[in-house]
Design a protein around this motif. Structure first.
Motif, PDB file in Angstrom:
ATOM      1  N   GLU A 281       0.810  -1.219   0.000  1.00 41.65           N
ATOM      2  CA  GLU A 281       0.000   0.000   0.000  1.00 41.65           C
ATOM      3  C   GLU A 281       0.844   1.270   0.000  1.00 41.65           C
ATOM      4  OE1 GLU A 281      -3.312   0.385  -0.375  1.00 41.65           O
ATOM      5  OE2 GLU A 281      -3.420  -1.784  -0.665  1.00 41.65           O
ATOM      6  N   ARG A 282       2.123   1.162   0.324  1.00 36.54           N
ATOM      7  CA  ARG A 282       2.993   2.330   0.345  1.00 36.54           C
ATOM      8  C   ARG A 282       3.327   2.837  -1.054  1.00 36.54           C
ATOM      9  NH1 ARG A 282       5.240   3.734   5.548  1.00 36.54           N
ATOM     10  NH2 ARG A 282       3.901   2.592   6.975  1.00 36.54           N
ATOM     11  N   CYS A 283       3.086   2.016  -2.081  1.00 38.50           N
ATOM     12  CA  CYS A 283       3.327   2.407  -3.483  1.00 38.50           C
ATOM     13  C   CYS A 283       4.769   2.843  -3.734  1.00 38.50           C
ATOM     14  CB  CYS A 283       2.349   3.486  -3.926  1.00 38.50           C
ATOM     15  SG  CYS A 283       0.644   2.948  -3.869  1.00 38.50           S
ATOM     16  N   SER A 284       5.683   2.254  -3.013  1.00 42.35           N
ATOM     17  CA  SER A 284       7.100   2.548  -3.178  1.00 42.35           C
ATOM     18  C   SER A 284       7.852   1.219  -3.137  1.00 42.35           C
ATOM     19  CB  SER A 284       7.578   3.458  -2.048  1.00 42.35           C
ATOM     20  OG  SER A 284       8.977   3.373  -1.887  1.00 42.35           O
ATOM     21  N   THR A 285       8.656   0.967  -4.142  1.00 38.33           N
ATOM     22  CA  THR A 285       9.398  -0.283  -4.182  1.00 38.33           C
ATOM     23  C   THR A 285      10.314  -0.414  -2.967  1.00 38.33           C
ATOM     24  OG1 THR A 285       9.326  -0.297  -6.583  1.00 38.33           O
ATOM     25  CG2 THR A 285      10.994  -1.680  -5.553  1.00 38.33           C
ATOM     26  N   LYS A 286      10.961   0.666  -2.601  1.00 40.84           N
ATOM     27  CA  LYS A 286      11.863   0.649  -1.454  1.00 40.84           C
ATOM     28  C   LYS A 286      11.119   0.274  -0.173  1.00 40.84           C
ATOM     29  CE  LYS A 286      15.189   3.440   1.070  1.00 40.84           C
ATOM     30  NZ  LYS A 286      15.858   4.728   1.193  1.00 40.84           N
ATOM     31  N   GLU A 287       9.972   0.893   0.048  1.00 42.29           N
ATOM     32  CA  GLU A 287       9.206   0.584   1.254  1.00 42.29           C
ATOM     33  C   GLU A 287       8.623  -0.828   1.200  1.00 42.29           C
ATOM     34  OE1 GLU A 287       7.183   3.784   3.567  1.00 42.29           O
ATOM     35  OE2 GLU A 287       7.122   4.693   1.568  1.00 42.29           O
ATOM     36  N   LEU A 288       8.165  -1.252   0.025  1.00 45.74           N
ATOM     37  CA  LEU A 288       7.667  -2.623  -0.114  1.00 45.74           C
ATOM     38  C   LEU A 288       8.760  -3.610   0.269  1.00 45.74           C
ATOM     39  CD1 LEU A 288       5.695  -4.840  -0.928  1.00 45.74           C
ATOM     40  CD2 LEU A 288       6.405  -4.490  -3.306  1.00 45.74           C
ATOM     41  N   MET A 289       9.969  -3.393  -0.233  1.00 48.46           N
ATOM     42  CA  MET A 289      11.075  -4.290   0.086  1.00 48.46           C
ATOM     43  C   MET A 289      11.364  -4.301   1.579  1.00 48.46           C
ATOM     44  SD  MET A 289      11.611  -5.739  -2.535  1.00 48.46           S
ATOM     45  CE  MET A 289      12.349  -5.976  -4.104  1.00 48.46           C
ATOM     46  N   ASN A 290      11.284  -3.158   2.224  1.00 48.26           N
ATOM     47  CA  ASN A 290      11.501  -3.093   3.663  1.00 48.26           C
ATOM     48  C   ASN A 290      10.447  -3.917   4.410  1.00 48.26           C
ATOM     49  OD1 ASN A 290      12.874  -2.077   6.020  1.00 48.26           O
ATOM     50  ND2 ASN A 290      11.047  -0.826   6.360  1.00 48.26           N
ATOM     51  N   PHE A 291       9.189  -3.775   4.029  1.00 49.43           N
ATOM     52  CA  PHE A 291       8.128  -4.517   4.701  1.00 49.43           C
ATOM     53  C   PHE A 291       8.192  -6.011   4.382  1.00 49.43           C
ATOM     54  CE2 PHE A 291       6.442  -0.315   5.497  1.00 49.43           C
ATOM     55  CZ  PHE A 291       5.911  -0.455   6.771  1.00 49.43           C
ATOM     56  N   LEU A 292       8.652  -6.369   3.187  1.00 51.63           N
ATOM     57  CA  LEU A 292       8.863  -7.787   2.874  1.00 51.63           C
ATOM     58  C   LEU A 292       9.959  -8.365   3.763  1.00 51.63           C
ATOM     59  CD1 LEU A 292       8.651  -7.876  -1.025  1.00 51.63           C
ATOM     60  CD2 LEU A 292       7.000  -8.823   0.615  1.00 51.63           C
ATOM     61  N   TYR A 293      10.974  -7.583   4.019  1.00 51.54           N
ATOM     62  CA  TYR A 293      12.057  -7.995   4.904  1.00 51.54           C
ATOM     63  C   TYR A 293      11.522  -8.239   6.320  1.00 51.54           C
ATOM     64  CZ  TYR A 293      16.672  -7.847   7.112  1.00 51.54           C
ATOM     65  OH  TYR A 293      17.808  -8.141   7.826  1.00 51.54           O
ATOM     66  N   ILE A 294      10.671  -7.365   6.787  1.00 54.66           N
ATOM     67  CA  ILE A 294      10.055  -7.522   8.115  1.00 54.66           C
ATOM     68  C   ILE A 294       9.162  -8.761   8.132  1.00 54.66           C
ATOM     69  CG2 ILE A 294       8.457  -6.484   9.785  1.00 54.66           C
ATOM     70  CD1 ILE A 294       9.557  -3.721   8.769  1.00 54.66           C
ATOM     71  N   ALA A 295       8.380  -8.958   7.068  1.00 53.27           N
ATOM     72  CA  ALA A 295       7.510 -10.132   6.981  1.00 53.27           C
ATOM     73  C   ALA A 295       8.331 -11.415   7.017  1.00 53.27           C
ATOM     74  CB  ALA A 295       6.667 -10.076   5.709  1.00 53.27           C
ATOM     75  N   ARG A 296       9.456 -11.396   6.336  1.00 52.02           N
ATOM     76  CA  ARG A 296      10.328 -12.573   6.330  1.00 52.02           C
ATOM     77  C   ARG A 296      10.841 -12.856   7.740  1.00 52.02           C
ATOM     78  NH1 ARG A 296      16.125 -13.531   3.791  1.00 52.02           N
ATOM     79  NH2 ARG A 296      16.075 -15.789   3.819  1.00 52.02           N
ATOM     80  N   GLY A 297      11.168 -11.822   8.482  1.00 53.01           N
ATOM     81  CA  GLY A 297      11.596 -11.997   9.867  1.00 53.01           C
ATOM     82  C   GLY A 297      10.498 -12.603  10.725  1.00 53.01           C
ATOM     83  N   SER A 298       9.271 -12.171  10.503  1.00 54.32           N
ATOM     84  CA  SER A 298       8.140 -12.735  11.249  1.00 54.32           C
ATOM     85  C   SER A 298       7.928 -14.199  10.889  1.00 54.32           C
ATOM     86  CB  SER A 298       6.868 -11.935  10.972  1.00 54.32           C
ATOM     87  OG  SER A 298       6.994 -10.626  11.477  1.00 54.32           O
ATOM     88  N   ALA A 299       8.116 -14.542   9.622  1.00 52.85           N
ATOM     89  CA  ALA A 299       8.004 -15.949   9.201  1.00 52.85           C
ATOM     90  C   ALA A 299       9.084 -16.777   9.898  1.00 52.85           C
ATOM     91  CB  ALA A 299       8.116 -16.069   7.684  1.00 52.85           C
TER      92      ALA A 299
END
Length: 92
Positions: free
Chosen positions: A32-50
């Motif tokens: 929802e941030r519509c920014s590749t950089k922010e999407l990548m950051n949140f994917l990194y956080i999601a991976r940590g949660s996994a």
């Protein structure tokens, strides 16, 4: 009869639920941030949660108390691994 194995570890149950819910929530927020950089950051956080979910599932696997939950644990572990693989390229 309902399986009450998790009743003995309410904190673990809650933390596992929070970590599991954090994965899709972080992916959605990043998208929802519509920014590749922010999407990548949140994917990194999601991976940590996994990873946190997998860690807790390893603890469960080593406890006889949760033997009746083995099939569900294996399924959840496979899903958490899949999420980790799908987001692997996000940052390192």
């Amino acid at each position: 009869m309902e399986d009450k194995s998790f009743d003995y570890q309410v904190d673990m149950r809650r933390q596992l639920g929070k970590a599991a819910l954090s994965v899709p929530n972080n992916i959605a927020e990043g998208f929802e941030r519509c920014s590749t950089k922010e999407l990548m950051n949140f994917l990194y956080i999601a991976r940590g949660s996994a990873g946190e979910v997998r860690s807790m599932l390893y603890v469960i696997a080593r406890s006889e108390r949760y033997a009746s939950l083995e099939n569900a644990r294996k399924e959840l572990h496979e899903l958490a691994e899949s999420i980790g693989r799908q987001s692997k390229g996000c940052r390192h």
